[in-house]
Write a protein that holds these residues in place. Structure first.
Motif, PDB file in Angstrom:
ATOM      1  N   VAL A 162     -80.079   0.357  11.935  1.00 58.03           N
ATOM      2  CA  VAL A 162     -80.514  -0.877  11.250  1.00 58.03           C
ATOM      3  C   VAL A 162     -81.827  -1.362  11.835  1.00 58.03           C
ATOM      4  O   VAL A 162     -82.754  -1.724  11.109  1.00 58.03           O
ATOM      5  CB  VAL A 162     -79.417  -1.947  11.344  1.00 58.03           C
ATOM      6  CG1 VAL A 162     -79.950  -3.300  10.885  1.00 58.03           C
ATOM      7  CG2 VAL A 162     -78.212  -1.558  10.512  1.00 58.03           C
ATOM      8  N   ILE A 163     -81.921  -1.335  13.162  1.00 58.17           N
ATOM      9  CA  ILE A 163     -83.160  -1.786  13.790  1.00 58.17           C
ATOM     10  C   ILE A 163     -84.315  -0.885  13.393  1.00 58.17           C
ATOM     11  O   ILE A 163     -85.429  -1.320  13.120  1.00 58.17           O
ATOM     12  CB  ILE A 163     -82.977  -1.828  15.324  1.00 58.17           C
ATOM     13  CG1 ILE A 163     -81.943  -2.905  15.693  1.00 58.17           C
ATOM     14  CG2 ILE A 163     -84.291  -2.092  16.039  1.00 58.17           C
ATOM     15  CD1 ILE A 163     -81.541  -2.896  17.179  1.00 58.17           C
ATOM     16  N   LEU A 164     -84.021   0.436  13.347  1.00 59.87           N
ATOM     17  CA  LEU A 164     -85.073   1.381  12.976  1.00 59.87           C
ATOM     18  C   LEU A 164     -85.551   1.158  11.543  1.00 59.87           C
ATOM     19  O   LEU A 164     -86.750   1.185  11.242  1.00 59.87           O
ATOM     20  CB  LEU A 164     -84.548   2.812  13.154  1.00 59.87           C
ATOM     21  CG  LEU A 164     -85.527   3.934  12.813  1.00 59.87           C
ATOM     22  CD1 LEU A 164     -86.761   3.848  13.726  1.00 59.87           C
ATOM     23  CD2 LEU A 164     -84.850   5.303  12.984  1.00 59.87           C
ATOM     24  N   CYS A 165     -84.633   0.910  10.663  1.00 63.13           N
ATOM     25  CA  CYS A 165     -85.015   0.670   9.237  1.00 63.13           C
ATOM     26  C   CYS A 165     -85.842  -0.595   9.083  1.00 63.13           C
ATOM     27  O   CYS A 165     -86.837  -0.633   8.337  1.00 63.13           O
ATOM     28  CB  CYS A 165     -83.752   0.588   8.371  1.00 63.13           C
ATOM     29  SG  CYS A 165     -82.918   2.173   8.140  1.00 63.13           S
ATOM     30  N   SER A 171     -70.573   2.135  16.196  1.00 65.93           N
ATOM     31  CA  SER A 171     -71.186   0.811  16.033  1.00 65.93           C
ATOM     32  C   SER A 171     -72.551   0.760  16.701  1.00 65.93           C
ATOM     33  O   SER A 171     -73.501   0.173  16.172  1.00 65.93           O
ATOM     34  CB  SER A 171     -70.255  -0.257  16.605  1.00 65.93           C
ATOM     35  OG  SER A 171     -70.048  -0.024  17.990  1.00 65.93           O
ATOM     36  N   ARG A 172     -72.659   1.433  17.852  1.00 64.03           N
ATOM     37  CA  ARG A 172     -73.950   1.431  18.524  1.00 64.03           C
ATOM     38  C   ARG A 172     -74.994   2.219  17.711  1.00 64.03           C
ATOM     39  O   ARG A 172     -76.149   1.802  17.548  1.00 64.03           O
ATOM     40  CB  ARG A 172     -73.806   2.026  19.927  1.00 64.03           C
ATOM     41  CG  ARG A 172     -73.165   1.079  20.912  1.00 64.03           C
ATOM     42  CD  ARG A 172     -73.380   1.536  22.337  1.00 64.03           C
ATOM     43  NE  ARG A 172     -72.739   2.837  22.585  1.00 64.03           N
ATOM     44  CZ  ARG A 172     -71.482   2.979  23.039  1.00 64.03           C
ATOM     45  NH1 ARG A 172     -70.757   1.902  23.304  1.00 64.03           N
ATOM     46  NH2 ARG A 172     -70.982   4.185  23.232  1.00 64.03           N
ATOM     47  N   VAL A 173     -74.575   3.382  17.192  1.00 65.69           N
ATOM     48  CA  VAL A 173     -75.504   4.191  16.380  1.00 65.69           C
ATOM     49  C   VAL A 173     -75.926   3.422  15.130  1.00 65.69           C
ATOM     50  O   VAL A 173     -77.096   3.425  14.717  1.00 65.69           O
ATOM     51  CB  VAL A 173     -74.859   5.535  16.014  1.00 65.69           C
ATOM     52  CG1 VAL A 173     -75.703   6.297  14.990  1.00 65.69           C
ATOM     53  CG2 VAL A 173     -74.676   6.392  17.258  1.00 65.69           C
ATOM     54  N   GLY A 174     -74.995   2.697  14.497  1.00 64.46           N
ATOM     55  CA  GLY A 174     -75.333   1.905  13.291  1.00 64.46           C
ATOM     56  C   GLY A 174     -76.325   0.822  13.611  1.00 64.46           C
ATOM     57  O   GLY A 174     -77.253   0.551  12.833  1.00 64.46           O
TER      58      GLY A 174
END
Length: 590
Positions: free
Chosen positions: A23-26, A16-19
């Motif tokens: 999302v923030i990066l995208c 969940s943390r990696v996701g």
């Protein structure tokens, strides 16, 4: 188990943390892309608004939607109007190209519409031929409802149509094979030959000269002009169509040659076999001075078609014969002698109207009519008197308008005309109120004194009326004798009563009928004769009428051969005298 459950919860938390980081990066990358690639603000409209919209762009061409895309392969925005000169020239080139494409598309649409119209016209023609063949064969003609009733019926009709087309093509090919096109046929004599006419772009050279009497002339009749024009157009189209041939290696190639035009046309010949068709042979200049191209075209005649089958009852069709007259009482007595026999004793459905000009010899005319009335109990006549200068058109006009009964068939006649009972029936059969008028071509008699050698050898009138080239000619330049209903004569405007004296009024009336929607039946009549009489051309006539009178006088005397014998009679007499002297000096030895 406790250890496995803790491991599973730790893995879910890590995922969940990696996701969330992804999302923030995208989102950051997307925001950065929008900020870097947006075009600078400008008040000028973009190119997609300046040019006419070309419609959606196919994906295979690199577009992503309607209009012109905002991002190119190099990431640059759409060029704007008002930019550097290179951009403006590019925009003008695009506008020019789009205008060219638009015009080309418009031209193609017009050509497609013309082709559709031509195809529809040919389809209608083919349909008409098919229907005529069905009628000729006695088969039923299916309507649109019958053809659309079932798919099976439609297939049967399609097969029937193909069969009829094949039958028609076979018939036309048989017409070509029977015609004298590629080979001659045996003829019994020189009189059986069907001669050709020759023609160029401007002239037709003909043996049957017709009314104009010209051995060569421009095609006067509209149907003749259109016929030769169509033949020339088809010949040029055939000449300019590329021919496909195979070389020695079997490779098909297109033969190229000069482009032919009407200026290359040299001459053509044509003739018509009335039971088969019309043959055309056209010659064009080739690539060199000694080379020519010849095309042979044939227009086959189709099968006979039954157009009408009707019953015509002439029992209740009376004829009002109108005769204008001035003096000439001896000719009038001869006319009444024939009238008594043909109109009263044989036909019995005739009314006679005599319009007499002047007072001199009026009593003799009235006496002749009264004697005829007593002898054969004939009461159907009218005698009108006009105290004015003779005018044929005026007399016929007055006589036609004097009729007070219902619509009647009129026959405009002259006192020197002889007719029989068959002609009266021909007059009835070739006229129809509001539809047809009849202009018979009468047979004009030559001078009997010249025909029979002397006045002592002239037979009775009835025996003189023989249709041969030495006794008379078809008076195809005369339009004075005519049959028409009174309603048509009144509606057309009648005669030009301003014309005085001899000739001219009949041609004006004839042209009125030609310019109307009435059918003018013009045909030789074997029962209508013009009796010879000496013609006097008055000096008071205008030049054009006097010339017409003199031409008619010359043609009425004798045939060309007979006039030649008269012209050379002195040479002929001298020759006969020499022959007689030789016979007397050298008697035959027995």
């Amino acid at each position: 188990m406790l250890h496995a459950a803790m491991l599973r919860r730790g893995l879910l938390a890590w995922v969940s943390r990696v996701g969330g980081v992804l999302v923030i990066l995208c989102c950051s990358l997307s925001l950065l892309y929008v900020m870097n690639c947006s075009p600078p603000h400008s008040d000028d409209p973009p190119l997609s608004h300046a040019l006419p919209r070309a419609g959606p762009i196919h994906p295979s061409l690199g577009g992503t939607g309607p209009g012109i895309g905002a991002g190119g392969t190099g990431g640059a925005g759409v060029p704007q109007i008002g930019g550097p000169p290179g951009v403006q020239s590019y925009q003008l080139l695009l506008q020019e190209r789009e205008e060219q494409h638009r015009l080309h598309i418009s031209s193609l649409k017009k050509q497609i519409a013309q082709l559709k119209e031509a195809l529809q016209e040919r389809s209608q023609q083919l349909k008409g031929v098919q229907e005529s063949l069905k009628r000729a064969s006695g088969g039923p003609i299916d309507g649109p409802e019958t053809g659309a009733s079932s798919q099976g019926g439609g297939l049967g009709e399609a097969h029937g149509t193909k069969g009829q087309q094949a039958d028609l093509q076979d018939f036309l090919r048989s017409q070509l094979s029977k015609a004298e096109v590629t080979a001659g046929i045996r003829l019994p004599s020189e009189y059986a030959v069907v001669p050709f006419e020759s023609f160029t772009l401007q002239r037709v050279y003909q043996l049957e000269m017709g009314l104009t009497r010209h051995p060569e002339e421009k095609p006067v009749r509209k149907d003749k002009r259109e016929e030769l024009g169509e033949v020339l157009e088809m010949a040029l189209q055939s000449l300019n169509t590329p021919l496909s041939q195979q070389d020695s290696r079997g490779v098909e190639k297109t033969q190229t040659s000069k482009v032919y035009s009407s200026s290359d046309f040299v001459e053509g010949i044509t003739r018509t076999e009335k039971d088969k068709g019309t043959l055309y042979e056209l010659t064009f200049r080739g690539d060199s001075s000694h080379e020519f191209r010849r095309l042979v075209l044939f227009r086959p005649f189709g099968p006979l078609m039954k157009v009408k089958n009707e019953r015509v009852d002439t029992a209740n069709v009376p004829i009002n014969i109108i005769v204008p007259l001035s003096r000439r009482t001896d000719k009038f007595k001869q006319f009444m002698h024939n009238f008594r026999e043909v109109c009263v004793r044989q036909d019995g459905r005739v009314h006679l109207t005599v319009v007499y000009f002047g007072k001199e010899q009026m009593s003799e005319v009235r006496s002749t009519l009264e004697n005829t009335s007593r002898e054969v109990n004939f009461k159907n006549y009218t005698l009108l008197q006009l105290d004015e200068e003779f005018s044929r058109g005026r007399g016929l006009d007055v006589g036609a308008r004097a009729w007070k009964g219902s619509n009647v068939l009129l026959f405009f006649c002259d006192v020197d005309i002889y007719f029989n009972a068959d002609f009266l029936n021909t007059c009835r059969l070739n006229t129809q109120p509001g539809k047809k008028v009849f202009y018979p071509v009468l047979f004009s008699q030559y001078n009997p004194t010249l025909i029979y050698g002397s006045s002592e050898h002239i037979p009775p009138v009835e025996q003189q009326l023989v249709i041969k080239k030495d006794t008379g000619f078809w008076r195809d330049f005369g339009f004075g004798m005519t049959c028409q209903y009174r309603s048509d004569f009144i509606n057309i405007g009648g005669f030009d009563i301003d014309i005085k004296g001899w000739g001219g009024e009949d041609v004006h009336l004839y042209r009125k009928y030609l310019h109307s929607n009435l059918l003018v039946v013009r045909a030789p009549s074997r029962g209508l004769f013009h009796l010879w009489h000496e013609k006097h051309c008055a000096d008071e006539l205008p030049p054009d009428q006097y010339r017409m009178c003199m031409q008619s006088k010359a043609m009425n005397e004798a045939s060309h051969g007979q006039l030649g014998m008269l012209f050379f009679r002195h040479e002929i007499e001298a020759h006969l005298r020499k022959q007689k002297q030789q016979q007397n000096s050298n008697p035959k030895k027995t």
